[in-house]
Each structure stands twice: as C-alpha cells, then as structure tokens.
Design an enzyme around this catalytic site. Structure first.
Site, PDB file in Angstrom:
ATOM      1  N   GLU B 161       0.836  -1.212   0.000  1.00  0.00           N
ATOM      2  CA  GLU B 161       0.000   0.000   0.000  1.00  0.00           C
ATOM      3  C   GLU B 161       0.863   1.251   0.000  1.00  0.00           C
ATOM      4  O   GLU B 161       2.007   1.252   0.412  1.00  0.00           O
ATOM      5  CB  GLU B 161      -0.953   0.032   1.189  1.00  0.00           C
ATOM      6  N   GLU B 305       4.397  -0.423   1.005  1.00  0.00           N
ATOM      7  CA  GLU B 305       4.543  -0.752  -0.427  1.00  0.00           C
ATOM      8  C   GLU B 305       4.579  -2.260  -0.674  1.00  0.00           C
ATOM      9  O   GLU B 305       4.758  -2.692  -1.811  1.00  0.00           O
ATOM     10  CB  GLU B 305       5.846  -0.177  -1.028  1.00  0.00           C
TER      11      GLU B 305
END
Lengths: 339, 339
Positions: B161, B305
């Site tokens: 994310e 991420e």
C-alpha cells in the site's frame, strides 16, 4: 574500512525515495557493504562459501547424538548436492568449496572435495591438547589458502562447518575465551536431551580444569588446546578476509566462536564481519554479545554448514540492489516533506 | 488447508539430511506452503505483488510529515521502477501491479498503473464516515478483481500500500477492531515527532468517539467508517485469496490491519496468511499478536509498499527449495544417529 564511502552511502540513503530510515537494517547493511567494498555500488554477485569438515577427539566422551561416521557421510552429501548448503549455494550461484581438514577415516577421492586432512580428527582435549601447535598453524593455513585461492573474484566470504561433536569443541573454546562457566554456553547441539547436555557440561568443565594453567597463554594457545581443525581453518579464513578486505558473513554458533577467536587474535578484524543469524543453540547469543553483534535473522536454525549465512545472502543482496537501484527524490521529482 | 500434504511434508522434513528441526522456521514454512498449495513440491516461482494507493481525508487534521501530493508522485515512481517495491519485484521476477484506488487529484494516464479511482481520497473520518457503503464495496471488489485477474498463475500474493496518512487510518481501524486505546497502536508513521504522535492519538480518539455508536455494527461497517480505499482493496484481495486457496504474504502495519479486518469479516481466512516481518511501527506488534502471528523478520522496516513482504520472499523460496532438493538420509546413506 573506508569512511569516505560510508559517508557517501549514508548521504545516498537519505536521498532515496522513502522516509529516512524506513528500510531499517537494510539501510545499515547497504552502507556497511559500500564501506567495506569502498564502492559507490555495493555488489554481492560473487559469494564464496567454503565448508570445513573435521572430526573431534572429544567424541570419546560421548557428547553427540550422532555417530562420528556422519562427518564423512556429510562430506559426500555436500559434494553430491544433497545437503542444505549445497541446495542454497546452487540457488545463490555461489562458489561452494568443501574441505576435509581431518576426518577420523581417510576418504576415497571425492570430486569437489579438497583433501587437506591434518590428522584422524583432533585428540581428546579431556586427555591433553586437541592439536599440536604445528597442526593448529596448518589448519589456519588451510583457511587462509582457501580465501586466497579465489580472492579476486570474492565479494563476500562464508565459512561453514561440519564435524560431529563440534558444538562441544566450540563450547569449550567459548568458555575459555570468555572465562565463563560451560553451563552458560553448552546446548543440545544436534539433539542432546537434558541429561546429555549435563554430561556435555561436565566433560567441558573437566577439560577446562585440565588445561587451566595454559588458558591465559593467549587465543592461539587456547585454540590449540581446545579447538577443532575446521574451527582453526575458519579462524584462518576470517583473519585472511579481514587482512585482504573481504566482507565475511558469519553463520551460527561454531562460526561465531571462530569469529571471536579471530577477533581475539587480531583485534579489529571483526569490522569485516556481518552476522547472519542467531541460532537456536543457546550459547550463540552469549558469543554474539561478546562481539557486540546484532544478527539479521532469528529463525531458530541450528544446522551449521554455513546454512544460516546462506539464507541471509538474499537480504544483503536486496540491500545493495535497493541502494543502487532506487530513484532519488530529485530523480523522481518528489517532495521530501517537512522533515 | 490440506492435512494430507501437511503430514507428508512433515514426514519428509524428518527424512532430510539434517538433525530434525535444525532448519527451524524454514521447516515450518515449507510444511505450511506444501499444505496450502496441496503439493508435494511447494513452489513460489510465480509471485503476484500489487500496490494499492489512495489518499486519506484525515490528512485535513495534519497527521503526517509528508504532503498528500506524495501519494501520486509515488504512484509514478512505482511505475517508473524507482521505488523500493519496484526494485524488489524486479529482482524477484514478480508480477507488479500498481492500482490507484483514489488519489486526491486525477492523474494522467501512466503506463503500468490501473486507474480504479473511487473518489478524491476518503472523507475525513473526524467529520463523518470515511466512505459510503457503496464505495467500500467498490474498493473491496478492486482487490478481488486484481487477485482473480492472474489467479491461475499466482503461487503467492502480496498486497502493498501507499497513501500519505494511512498509518492514521490503520491505527483508527485497529483501535476500533481491537477495542483498544489509540495510544497503544499509534506510532510515528513516516516520521512524526513525539508531539506529532500525541496529536495523531488525539485525532483518532476524537474519531472513535464520533463513531462510537456504530463501532459494534461489525467489521465491514468499521472499515467503511474508518478505513481507506487501499485498505479496503487489500481486505478484498485477502478474502479472495483465502477463498480461492492462494497463500498470502502479509507486509507491515497497514497490511496486517487489513488482514485483521479480513479475518474478522471471514473467520478462518488467516489460515492462508504468512507474516513476513514485524515493522518498526509500534502498533504492528499489537495487531500481529491479535492474529497470533509470528513474523519471520524483524529488520526495523517501516516503508510499506509490500517491501517487507518482498524482502521475505527469498526465505520462503529457500524453504521450498530445501524441502524439495535436499537428499534424504536413505538417499545419502547416512545414519540418523540414536535419536
């Protein structure tokens, strides 16, 4: 160790597109490797792994769950590709050497195995010195020569070991170097039960008493009295890597005891060491602490062979790749925020 | 989850040429993956990584050190190969998808980025619900559709994310689901100081008070009130992986809060989760504990991420390779010792 490249690498880490520090230990690793390699582009493509194997006279005291013949059998297994380190080395495309530094029996010629057998195992250190001074020097040279044999092509060196009984040897050596009670460093090794561990403690306490008068004669003397051929070879390899400027990835308990011995023989050589993991063998933590070492992984491994170090190699490589390959804030045209 | 293959894999681990248990957590991993894949030859060649990005209305309360424009800038960076997850995905030869689930601004067409923008970020959950029910369902479907898009070729799924402010969102969601004080789960995120953290706690306490009467309406309602578009998409992806039988490697704090939400929505789906690391964000440990999760790595990472999960992929692959490639005692003709 190169301070200019360390500063450059630290500065670069601050410029990469991530909050400063957010890659945690991967940032420290990249900076350390850049510094050790004196390079702006740290690179661990070429890894040299060597497994040193030997037998141990202390096996006469009944200190292992496995028979001594397993040392030789595992040497064949390393060469045939069936051992854990063989599988890992292949995956890492690492160069894997296997060196027989002293099995009890002579072995047939095995392709891929270097026969550097010093003797039919060490002597039982509960009866006298494990090695002669000459044998200890010979073992140290085996490690030195192995490092030098491919030094121009080595970006990271890993020494692994195999030797039934060698957690006893390493525990004796650690107890002597750290001046601690064996009870603080002795563990189950390949699988002793509680009673077996207690016996192992007693055996080592006995050995330390026997050699007491000579245990202040320095680390080389201690290695001669209580060490193993494979451990002495690892010490030689570590000393040579430090001298030649090759980063070393330290494996588990036995490997770390060899690292401690090397550091005691040549203070400062530990600057070249990176610690891969903390093993399940309880003494490992004690020896790591003595080296101020913060290992990368804690996966309850306790196999030896260099396997824990091999498992950590991808982390080191990823650290380098991120350091070299990520965009900077400027390149990506991203605000660094109000920090 | 397949018990037959679990038993077969456990039995094989006992036969491999190593002391039983000596590969530690790598043995558990191999057994788990063999069981989840219902295979005698666990294999993680094909990894699908998807980064979900969105903005957060709570940013109006001043809860991050970075400006909101960084979310969009990082989406471009993912697509251009300059972000940490881009570098790692390439090294792992993983499929990397980037999905814009709701940035504040509309973005230009970016090759490699799927535009699934639901709205201009969520609403400020200090003023009202973060999303409408319809938006939450829409976000969940974004995750579901992404998993299904390449399901026949996915052996491991990772959701990452990106969203400036999303540690606030995740902290609010975790506090509500775990019925704990925000102070127990709020941390510095990308880099708040002590005062900033205290403000973040106050903001979330305020939000929990505002929505108090609806926080017992179930996890989907809680996700709607306090979540983010990228978090809802991750929940949808995790639920779909569990339903379709795809192992999931969970990343850091935000990823784990999404995993907790999924588990609350569909109890048992966590059987499909493997936890890659424990991040430096203090709330991560709390959420991991709530899932009885034992993460593999503790490297003080806190980037998101999917980067922590990506860093752990080589460990999982090595676990599989060792399981599949090591010789058995019988093959290597080695005594198993007296155990």
């Amino acid at each position: 160790v190169d301070k200019t490249h360390e500063q450059q690498a630290l500065a670069r880490q601050q410029q990469l597109t991530k909050p400063p520090g957010s890659l945690g230990q991967l940032e420290n690793l990249a900076v350390k490797i850049a510094s050790l390699q004196a390079s702006e582009i740290p690179d661990l493509t070429h890894v040299h792994i060597t497994v040193y194997a030997a037998d141990h006279g202390v096996m006469a005291e009944g200190v292992s769950a496995f028979p001594q013949s397993v040392t030789a059998a595992m040497i064949r297994n390393f060469a045939n590709g069936g051992a854990a380190i063989s599988v890992l080395a292949q995956e890492l495309t690492a160069k894997l050497d296997v060196i027989n530094v002293g099995t009890v029996d002579t072995l047939e010629d095995i392709p891929g195995v270097f026969d550097k057998r010093i003797d039919a195992g060490t002597a039982n250190f509960c009866q006298g010195p494990a090695m002669t001074e000459q044998q200890c020097q010979q073992a140290i040279l085996v490690g030195r020569d192995n490092v030098l044999s491919d030094i121009d092509n080595t970006q990271l060196y890993i020494a692994g070991e195999m030797g039934i009984g060698n957690t006893s040897t390493a525990s004796a050596l650690a107890s002597a170097l750290l001046k601690c009670d064996p009870i603080d460093v002795v563990g189950p090794g390949t699988g002793l039960d509680k009673q077996g561990i207690q016996h192992k403690v007693t055996v080592i306490q006995h050995a330390l008493e026997l050699h007491q008068s000579e245990l202040n004669d320095g680390p080389l003397s201690t290695l001669t009295l209580l060490g193993g051929f494979e451990i002495a070879a690892m010490v030689g390899a570590y000393l040579t890597c430090a001298k030649q400027g090759i980063p070393v990835l330290i494996d588990g308990f036995i490997s770390t005891v060899a690292a401690l011995t090397a550091e005691r023989m040549q203070p400062g050589c530990k600057d070249w060491f990176i610690y891969s993991h903390q093993s399940a063998e309880p003494g490992h933590k004690v020896v790591l602490n003595a080296l101020d070492a913060k290992p990368l992984l804690q996966l309850d491994m306790r196999l030896g062979e260099g396997s824990g170090a091999a498992v950590a190699v991808p982390l080191l490589r990823q650290a380098c790749l991120l350091h070299n390959g990520m965009a900077t804030f400027e390149q990506a045209n991203i605000s660094k925020g109000d920090t």
